[in-house]
Write an enzyme that holds these catalytic residues in place. Sequence first.
Site, PDB file in Angstrom:
ATOM      1  N   HIS A 163      55.974  14.468  45.619  1.00 28.03           N
ATOM      2  CA  HIS A 163      55.184  14.969  44.481  1.00 28.03           C
ATOM      3  C   HIS A 163      53.716  14.606  44.747  1.00 28.03           C
ATOM      4  O   HIS A 163      53.440  13.603  45.424  1.00 28.03           O
ATOM      5  CB  HIS A 163      55.693  14.250  43.223  1.00 28.03           C
ATOM      6  CG  HIS A 163      55.077  14.700  41.934  1.00 28.03           C
ATOM      7  ND1 HIS A 163      53.839  14.283  41.514  1.00 28.03           N
ATOM      8  CD2 HIS A 163      55.553  15.506  40.960  1.00 28.03           C
ATOM      9  CE1 HIS A 163      53.575  14.823  40.337  1.00 28.03           C
ATOM     10  NE2 HIS A 163      54.601  15.579  39.985  1.00 28.03           N
ATOM     11  N   ASP A 177      58.823   6.226  44.771  1.00 32.56           N
ATOM     12  CA  ASP A 177      58.554   6.994  43.561  1.00 32.56           C
ATOM     13  C   ASP A 177      59.910   7.281  42.903  1.00 32.56           C
ATOM     14  O   ASP A 177      60.662   8.146  43.358  1.00 32.56           O
ATOM     15  CB  ASP A 177      57.816   8.282  43.942  1.00 32.56           C
ATOM     16  CG  ASP A 177      57.671   9.255  42.781  1.00 32.56           C
ATOM     17  OD1 ASP A 177      58.259   9.008  41.712  1.00 32.56           O
ATOM     18  OD2 ASP A 177      56.981  10.276  42.952  1.00 32.56           O
ATOM     19  N   GLN A 208      62.318  10.519  39.308  1.00 35.43           N
ATOM     20  CA  GLN A 208      63.513  11.353  39.078  1.00 35.43           C
ATOM     21  C   GLN A 208      64.804  10.577  39.307  1.00 35.43           C
ATOM     22  O   GLN A 208      65.882  11.095  39.045  1.00 35.43           O
ATOM     23  CB  GLN A 208      63.492  12.571  40.022  1.00 35.43           C
ATOM     24  CG  GLN A 208      62.283  13.467  39.862  1.00 35.43           C
ATOM     25  CD  GLN A 208      62.293  14.232  38.548  1.00 35.43           C
ATOM     26  OE1 GLN A 208      63.304  14.306  37.850  1.00 35.43           O
ATOM     27  NE2 GLN A 208      61.165  14.803  38.186  1.00 35.43           N
ATOM     28  N   LYS A 253      60.884  10.872  31.386  1.00 35.39           N
ATOM     29  CA  LYS A 253      62.029  11.517  32.054  1.00 35.39           C
ATOM     30  C   LYS A 253      63.298  10.697  31.826  1.00 35.39           C
ATOM     31  O   LYS A 253      64.396  11.140  32.107  1.00 35.39           O
ATOM     32  CB  LYS A 253      61.745  11.655  33.552  1.00 35.39           C
ATOM     33  CG  LYS A 253      60.528  12.527  33.852  1.00 35.39           C
ATOM     34  CD  LYS A 253      60.338  12.732  35.312  1.00 35.39           C
ATOM     35  CE  LYS A 253      58.921  13.052  35.696  1.00 35.39           C
ATOM     36  NZ  LYS A 253      58.509  14.434  35.517  1.00 35.39           N
ATOM     37  N   CYS A 258      54.144  20.613  41.552  1.00 36.27           N
ATOM     38  CA  CYS A 258      53.274  19.541  42.072  1.00 36.27           C
ATOM     39  C   CYS A 258      53.746  19.102  43.452  1.00 36.27           C
ATOM     40  O   CYS A 258      53.791  17.890  43.751  1.00 36.27           O
ATOM     41  CB  CYS A 258      53.210  18.347  41.112  1.00 36.27           C
ATOM     42  SG  CYS A 258      52.564  18.769  39.517  1.00 36.27           S
TER      43      CYS A 258
HETATM   44  N1  PMP Z   1      56.820  11.871  41.019  1.00 39.27           N
HETATM   45  C1  PMP Z   1      57.802  12.743  40.778  1.00 39.27           C
HETATM   46  C2  PMP Z   1      58.893  12.913  41.795  1.00 39.27           C
HETATM   47  C3  PMP Z   1      57.809  13.485  39.589  1.00 39.27           C
HETATM   48  O1  PMP Z   1      58.788  14.379  39.367  1.00 39.27           O
HETATM   49  C4  PMP Z   1      56.767  13.297  38.649  1.00 39.27           C
HETATM   50  C5  PMP Z   1      56.731  14.090  37.361  1.00 39.27           C
HETATM   51  N2  PMP Z   1      56.882  15.457  37.529  1.00 39.27           N
HETATM   52  C6  PMP Z   1      55.777  12.352  38.945  1.00 39.27           C
HETATM   53  C7  PMP Z   1      55.830  11.663  40.135  1.00 39.27           C
HETATM   54  C8  PMP Z   1      54.665  12.070  37.985  1.00 39.27           C
HETATM   55  O2  PMP Z   1      55.153  11.489  36.833  1.00 39.27           O
HETATM   56  P1  PMP Z   1      54.190  11.290  35.553  1.00 39.27           P
HETATM   57  O3  PMP Z   1      53.516  12.622  35.357  1.00 39.27           O
HETATM   58  O4  PMP Z   1      55.116  10.973  34.448  1.00 39.27           O
HETATM   59  O5  PMP Z   1      53.245  10.214  35.876  1.00 39.27           O
END
Ligand code: PMP
Length: 418
Positions: free
Chosen positions: A135, A212, A215, A238, A376
């Site tokens: 991401h 990270d 998920q 999430k 993203c």
């Molecule tokens: N890493 C991953 C794999 C994600 O799916 C997301 C959220 N889409 C993020 C980072 C960022 O998370 P947040 O926007 O809650 O900071």
Amino acid sequence: MNTQADSVSSQRTPLDATRIRADFPLLARQVHGKPLVYLDNANTAQKPREVIEAVDRFYRQTNANVSRAVHTLGEEATAAYEATRDKLARFIHAPSRDEIVLTSGTTQAINLVAYSYALPRLKAGDEILVTTMEHHANIVSWQVIAERVGAKVVAAPITPAGELIVDEFIARLTPRVKLAGVVHVSNVLGTINPVRELAKACRARGIPLLVDGSQAAPHLRVDVQALGCDFYALTGHKLFGPTGTGALWARKELLRDMPPFFGGGEMIRTVSFDGTTFADPPHRFEAGTPNIAGFVGLGAAIDYVNGLGLDRTGARERELLDHATAALTCVPGLRLFGQAREKAAVLSFLIDGAHAHDLATLLDHEGIAVRSGHHCAHPLMQFYGVPATVRASLAFYNTHEEIDTLVRAIAKVRKLLA
Ligand code: PMP
């Protein structure tokens, strides 16, 4: 509503979807006159009544700032906020609650590591190793600091099925690499990465590994000690909790040597114009007034998930994934992205001749919420040579019927788009 007591006796029985769905008020709503089919859980998950009520109760009965007041409300608010730190520590099996920094989410957690840990250590020519399936939070945060010093971010490749090529990741762990980052579960492909193996390789070379876990935390049992990583970032929204909540776990010895990222109230020991001394971790990294009510809600979310049992929710999601994979692969002209052997309940796809956004818009008219776009993850889209995909991401409260509704709706909209 699930209480801790009845969950203990029922942890061995499969989840009852009808009963679970009743815990999530939003799932009862209609969209465009059709029952909502919410398949965008990787984007944000819906909230059980317990979370909504905990936030409501906090504002009705407790609201006060944390740590600054000795009055009763202040003490209660501080205790409730700090209780979530304890719950998070237990939830990911951290050795100490002092290793949990409360953040606004994964993005802030990774940026904290970038600015406080990596930046002071990076020099020209150094590298930060990530993977093609990251991401942007685990790419751009590093690029921003790398650029300042002439370091660079490099990526380990993946297979067309969406699995990390572990040998290639390990081969890239050269002495130039000062930090490695990997997504535990890909938000686009669902791939579950072999974090233990990667952490072992990093450790043998003295390279810290950031995971990270955005998920992963909602769907897998996370044990940071068993994983052997050094930093673990997660996001509360999430995990069925409120937005604007999350956490960074880091080993005590790493946090101890990290300077603060934000300055302000609540993170100091003494302040004068000759200089300031800082509080110990984790408070050193929590300047200003946090999202107190949000963290109270996150505590309730963790209780809720623990009450259901991650083994049961995980089993339910695997069964939903199998059903969805079988159903979607029967749709003519559908290309599925991500067929890793170890996979969470995320299904990215495209239909021949249809743009992802058109497909998602037409599905919305059927009451079905899926995400379309690059998720993203531009480098991953570049790898597959597509600008966007449609993504259905499942949670334990989804049903086989909802998946069948999605498949029927895809067949219907395919005709419209043909
Ligand atoms: N890493 C991953 C794999 C994600 O799916 C997301 C959220 N889409 C993020 C980072 C960022 O998370 P947040 O926007 O809650 O900071």
